[in-house]
Design an enzyme around this catalytic site. Sequence first.
Site, PDB file in Angstrom:
ATOM      1  N   GLY A 229      -2.968   4.218  -2.944  1.00 15.92           N
ATOM      2  CA  GLY A 229      -1.841   4.660  -2.136  1.00 15.92           C
ATOM      3  C   GLY A 229      -2.261   5.076  -0.743  1.00 15.92           C
ATOM      4  N   SER A 230      -1.753   6.204  -0.304  1.00 15.65           N
ATOM      5  CA  SER A 230      -1.912   6.681   1.069  1.00 15.65           C
ATOM      6  C   SER A 230      -3.168   7.539   1.199  1.00 15.65           C
ATOM      7  CB  SER A 230      -0.687   7.510   1.449  1.00 15.65           C
ATOM      8  OG  SER A 230      -0.726   8.751   0.763  1.00 15.65           O
ATOM      9  N   GLU A 248      -8.186   3.779  -3.549  1.00 16.88           N
ATOM     10  CA  GLU A 248      -7.928   2.620  -2.680  1.00 16.88           C
ATOM     11  C   GLU A 248      -6.779   3.029  -1.780  1.00 16.88           C
ATOM     12  OE1 GLU A 248      -6.451   0.152  -0.720  1.00 16.88           O
ATOM     13  OE2 GLU A 248      -5.616  -0.894  -2.457  1.00 16.88           O
ATOM     14  N   LEU A 249      -7.090   3.224  -0.478  1.00 20.05           N
ATOM     15  CA  LEU A 249      -6.162   3.923   0.408  1.00 20.05           C
ATOM     16  C   LEU A 249      -5.717   3.108   1.613  1.00 20.05           C
ATOM     17  CD1 LEU A 249      -7.969   7.383   0.321  1.00 20.05           C
ATOM     18  CD2 LEU A 249      -6.212   6.499  -1.215  1.00 20.05           C
ATOM     19  N   CYS A 284      -2.064  -3.582   1.468  1.00 23.45           N
ATOM     20  CA  CYS A 284      -3.205  -2.844   2.027  1.00 23.45           C
ATOM     21  C   CYS A 284      -4.128  -3.745   2.837  1.00 23.45           C
ATOM     22  CB  CYS A 284      -4.009  -2.201   0.898  1.00 23.45           C
ATOM     23  SG  CYS A 284      -3.089  -0.964  -0.026  1.00 23.45           S
ATOM     24  N   GLU A 378      -2.396   2.372   9.762  1.00 20.47           N
ATOM     25  CA  GLU A 378      -1.941   1.290   8.877  1.00 20.47           C
ATOM     26  C   GLU A 378      -0.445   1.078   9.096  1.00 20.47           C
ATOM     27  OE1 GLU A 378      -2.540   0.007   4.267  1.00 20.47           O
ATOM     28  OE2 GLU A 378      -1.900   2.063   4.616  1.00 20.47           O
TER      29      GLU A 378
END
Length: 477
Positions: A229-230, A248-249, A284, A378
């Site tokens: 996520g964030s 996993e960002l 992502c 992002e």
Amino acid sequence: MLRKSYPYYLAGKPVAANADLEVLDKYTGECATRVAFADAATVRRAIAAAHDARPAMAAFPPDARRDVLERCVAAFRERSEELAQALCIEAGKPIRDARGEVARLVDTFRIAAGEATRIGGEVLNLEIAPRARGYRGMTRRVPIGACAFITPFNFPLNLVAHKVAPAIAAGCPFVLKPAPRTPVGALIIGEVLAQAGLPEGAFSILPCSNEDAGLLVEDERIALLSFTGSPLGWELKARAGRKKVTLELGGNAACVVDADPGAPLAHVIERLVFGAYYQSGQSCISVQRIYAHAAVYDALRDGLAAAVAALRMGDPRDERVFIGPMIDEAAAQRVEAWIADALARGARRLAGGPRQRQMLPAALLEDVPHDCDLYRQEAFGPVACLERFEDFDEALARVNDSDFGLQAGVFTGSLAHAFRAWDRLEVGGVIVGDVPSFRVDNMPYGGVKRSGLGREGVRYAIEDMTEPRLLVLAGAG
């Protein structure tokens, strides 16, 4: 069509506790279905059930885990169109892309089925000194224990699969919190798992509030937390205590187009369009920064601008649509504001148009200042930044000038440049001859810097979900 309501899954069983969570059709904005929403007490019961299920899951034989995963594969294939339609509605994903994600769900469980019976160990030579003569050592990998999984909205099937399938293969019970805006796909997976033959209490799938999900982060009975996520993930890691954490960002992925791209420019443009605008850029590893060598820049810019302007936007159920809605209007407003800020500071718009609620036309901007949010953060929307470079090493330095480092793409016909990129780029993966958005579900996937830590990809996730246990035999020589 979605059903009127869906239960959550507590300790492997469906529970229609309520219908408190409204799930919207992301294109129409209307209520598509309602989902049971778990409270803190339910989350605590799920953690206790997963903790209690550890011995049964650890003793569940590898061939039985494989069989469960293969039954899931068969069920997902049989229900593939139902899953795709649900994804199209709850995530706003164009139907062709939704079917592609269902295919990846199947792939991920199929890969996990194969890996379930290949979790081994090694024989160690301990005779490195006189005192160890006659000693023999060996290791095997054992399940780490109960796992907690938190997944985002953008891949409601495949990002769930990349946590759930390896956990089953490894023999780990788990509690999953799916994104509350897109919980239906995970609950259909739960429906399949409930009939697949897992030990009692092996899994729970609970839409719940972020506050109540904090129990998954802090409870010491959870051995591993896997969050996608964030950047909030770093805060969760700080709260997680002694448990293992994988994150996993996201990122602001870059793609370099060399003077000799190694492929026809038309192909490069086609892949850049896919990488930047697939799923409205809500990935992502969406292409956000494009660096093109001066020798090909003008032709690439003109071709890319024309291709982006031609992308069809509309109802994701329409087979011809490429750009569907963003997850909500607030997300579209944020990206729109970032674009406006970049334009006000000197960037040039090559393609794009006005927002319509949560629908944002694909945008391409040239020469975005490097201190703009659109360049440094992002974007997670249908927009890309384009600029030229003169020297390949300069382009690699620009790629690295980022707080993120998930994947990068490099189009080059030079083997030396390909290896230089692999050596120098500070990312989890370098994709040569394609965009950073390329992913196959058995490859290691993850990032460095603010993009996270650890790797997914079934075998690599299994490594995180297991730990080595050593056996030493004295006098065995």
